[in-house]
Design an enzyme around this catalytic site. Structure first.
Site, PDB file in Angstrom:
ATOM      1  N   ASN A 100     -12.648  -3.089   2.472  1.00  0.00           N
ATOM      2  CA  ASN A 100     -13.921  -2.283   2.954  1.00  0.00           C
ATOM      3  C   ASN A 100     -14.713  -2.350   1.277  1.00  0.00           C
ATOM      4  O   ASN A 100     -14.252  -2.508   0.381  1.00  0.00           O
ATOM      5  CB  ASN A 100     -13.195  -0.804   2.804  1.00  0.00           C
ATOM      6  N   HIS A 102     -10.061  -5.298  -3.262  1.00  0.00           N
ATOM      7  CA  HIS A 102      -8.792  -5.553  -2.676  1.00  0.00           C
ATOM      8  C   HIS A 102      -9.023  -5.854  -1.136  1.00  0.00           C
ATOM      9  O   HIS A 102      -9.918  -5.407  -0.684  1.00  0.00           O
ATOM     10  CB  HIS A 102      -8.042  -4.464  -2.741  1.00  0.00           C
ATOM     11  N   HIS A 104      -6.931  -5.812   2.260  1.00  0.00           N
ATOM     12  CA  HIS A 104      -5.810  -5.199   2.978  1.00  0.00           C
ATOM     13  C   HIS A 104      -5.158  -6.358   3.800  1.00  0.00           C
ATOM     14  O   HIS A 104      -5.950  -7.063   4.678  1.00  0.00           O
ATOM     15  CB  HIS A 104      -6.303  -4.140   3.874  1.00  0.00           C
ATOM     16  N   ASP A 112       0.720  -1.089   0.077  1.00  0.00           N
ATOM     17  CA  ASP A 112      -0.076  -0.145   0.047  1.00  0.00           C
ATOM     18  C   ASP A 112       0.935   1.029   0.065  1.00  0.00           C
ATOM     19  O   ASP A 112       2.042   1.366   0.750  1.00  0.00           O
ATOM     20  CB  ASP A 112      -0.898  -0.172   1.280  1.00  0.00           C
ATOM     21  N   ILE A 113       0.392   2.258  -0.859  1.00  0.00           N
ATOM     22  CA  ILE A 113       1.092   3.488  -0.905  1.00  0.00           C
ATOM     23  C   ILE A 113       1.212   4.463   0.316  1.00  0.00           C
ATOM     24  O   ILE A 113       2.136   4.992   0.565  1.00  0.00           O
ATOM     25  CB  ILE A 113       0.775   4.375  -2.141  1.00  0.00           C
ATOM     26  N   GLY A 134     -16.085   2.510   3.450  1.00  0.00           N
ATOM     27  CA  GLY A 134     -14.726   3.430   3.144  1.00  0.00           C
ATOM     28  C   GLY A 134     -13.987   3.039   2.313  1.00  0.00           C
ATOM     29  O   GLY A 134     -12.859   3.349   2.101  1.00  0.00           O
ATOM     30  N   GLN A 135     -14.630   2.437   1.313  1.00  0.00           N
ATOM     31  CA  GLN A 135     -13.956   1.998   0.002  1.00  0.00           C
ATOM     32  C   GLN A 135     -13.358   3.279  -1.040  1.00  0.00           C
ATOM     33  O   GLN A 135     -14.500   3.909  -1.086  1.00  0.00           O
ATOM     34  CB  GLN A 135     -14.748   0.988  -0.799  1.00  0.00           C
TER      35      GLN A 135
END
Ligand code: 5GP
Ligand code: ZN
Length: 112
Positions: A86, A99, A101, A30-31, A92-93
């Site tokens: 999410n 994806h 997490h 994740d960035i 909260g997507q």
């Protein structure tokens, strides 16, 4: 060219730090990591969220979860970890390509 960010990462059009891959999934860091380990696992095919994938290809949803577990083991998260997806606006997507997490590397506490 796809307008979906994660489709573009899968296609190699947007760079990402890939940590694992299977024929139908890709895992990359994740960035904006929220924990010492924060990896995203996506299906290579576009499905907007878990519900869409469950409807269209439920086996793939299982493959994404299995790939997430494999990433957690590869990352050495022996003390435990969190798998989270999410879904939709209230969930909260923010990126509308399924994806999961993979979060770990510190005590994560309770949700909320
Ligand atoms: P969501 O909020 O949809 O559950 O998660 C989207 C995640 O994608 C966020 O944790 C965010 O940091 C991550 N993200 C957004 N843009 C990029 C990007 O360009 N590259 C990577 N590797 N992660 C991204
Ligand atoms: Zn996509």
């Amino acid at each position: 060219m796809s307008e979906c960010l994660f489709c573009r990462i899968v296609a190699g059009e947007v760079p990402a730090t890939v940590v694992a891959e299977t024929p139908r999934t890709l895992a990359f860091r994740d960035i904006g990591p929220q924990a010492p380990t924060h990896v995203l696992v996506v299906p290579r095919d576009h499905h907007a969220d878990a519900g869409a994938c469950a409807d269209a290809d439920p086996a793939l949803l299982g493959e994404v979860m299995a790939a997430a577990v494999a990433v957690a083991r590869q990352e050495g998260l022996d003390g435990g970890y969190r798998l989270l997806t999410n879904t939709g606006d209230d969930g909260g997507q923010t990126v509308h390509h399924l994806h999961v997490h993979v979060l770990g590397g510190r005590p994560l506490g309770a949700l909320g």
